[in-house]
Design a protein around this motif. Structure first.
Motif, short mmCIF file in Angstrom:
data_model
loop_
_atom_site.label_atom_id
_atom_site.label_comp_id
_atom_site.label_asym_id
_atom_site.label_seq_id
_atom_site.Cartn_x
_atom_site.Cartn_y
_atom_site.Cartn_z
N LYS A 141 -29.66 20.35 105.62
CA LYS A 141 -30.94 20.20 106.31
C LYS A 141 -31.86 21.47 106.66
N ILE A 142 -33.13 21.04 106.81
CA ILE A 142 -33.84 22.38 107.23
C ILE A 142 -33.55 22.60 108.64
N THR A 174 -41.86 24.91 99.02
CA THR A 174 -41.30 23.73 98.28
C THR A 174 -39.96 24.13 97.75
N ALA A 175 -39.85 25.43 97.17
CA ALA A 175 -38.74 26.07 96.64
C ALA A 175 -37.50 25.95 97.66
N ILE A 176 -37.96 26.70 98.79
CA ILE A 176 -36.52 26.72 99.53
C ILE A 176 -36.22 25.42 100.17
N GLY A 177 -37.16 24.29 100.21
CA GLY A 177 -36.79 23.05 100.44
C GLY A 177 -35.65 22.50 99.67
N ARG A 178 -36.35 22.62 98.26
CA ARG A 178 -35.63 22.15 97.05
C ARG A 178 -34.16 22.65 97.10
N MET A 179 -34.04 24.07 97.29
CA MET A 179 -32.77 24.81 97.21
C MET A 179 -31.91 24.19 98.61
N LEU A 180 -32.35 23.99 99.57
CA LEU A 180 -31.44 23.43 100.60
C LEU A 180 -30.85 22.01 100.48
#
Length: 217
Positions: free
Chosen positions: A158-159, A146-152
């Motif tokens: 986009k992931i 979740t943290a990585i997704g929010r930072m991106l």
């Protein structure tokens, strides 16, 4: 291989040496032997620093509790700061990627003062003027994915378009299994070969044998 438009680098252990290694170098320079047990303790303390559970002053105080150096916490902090220097070969690769029109971003897991020092040296400040940095400690309360997704998302990346470069193979594998695209950092030459193999940078003197040897290493 998927086509990426952005490359996201972790700061600690990829662009600059890990904080715990900088602390170890200072301790050894003070004539104190660094045992395996002390190494593991430094790694644990650095982990707390990355999540924002402690700050640089608290980190230095706790290091001194475990390593009998004749330095005050501010002196130790200053000595560590002097050790924080971007890895030249990595900065070179980042410059190449920027010239090739890839968007660069940094996940900064250093405390603010040392992060500013790291990003102001070795040409990084100039390189990152048009790119972005996000502090990982701001997202420490969330789980890793979740943290990585929010930072991106904050970086407006986009992931599926982003390659994450990480020095932690276990974290990198976990992210890969969760659907993120990752590359494990070992050293600057292998990092560049990674981008060559992904057709993101030109081979520039690398033979197929060199690249295949790197894969098998």
């Amino acid at each position: 291989m998927p086509a990426f438009t952005s490359v996201v680098f972790w700061l600690d252990g990829v662009i600059v040496p890990p904080v715990w290694q900088c602390a170890r170098a200072v301790i050894e320079a003070e004539g104190v032997a660094v045992t395996p047990a002390l190494c593991f303790r430094l790694i644990d303390l650095a982990g707390e620093l990355k999540t924002g559970a402690t700050d640089s002053e608290q980190f230095c105080r706790r290091v001194i509790e475990h390593a009998p150096v004749k330095l005050s916490p501010p002196q130790l902090a200053a000595a560590i700061e002097r050790r924080i220097e971007p890895i030249f070969g990595v900065v070179q690769v980042m410059n190449e990627l920027a010239r090739a029109s890839y968007r660069l971003a940094v996940l900064a897991d250093y405390p603010p003062l040392w992060m500013s020092t790291a990003l102001s040296r070795g040409g990084l400040e100039r390189l990152l003027v048009e790119h972005q940095v996000v502090m990982t400690a701001q997202y420490a309360s969330a789980d890793l994915f979740t943290a990585i997704g929010r930072m991106l998302a904050v970086l407006q990346l986009k992931i599926e378009d982003s390659l994450l470069v990480d020095a932690d193979p276990l974290r990198g594998m976990a992210l890969l299994r969760a659907g993120f695209k990752t590359a494990t950092f070992v050293d600057a030459p292998r990092l560049r070969r990674e981008f060559v193999l992904r057709a993101m940078l030109p081979a520039r003197g690398l033979s197929l044998r060199d690249m295949m040897a790197d894969i098998s290493a």
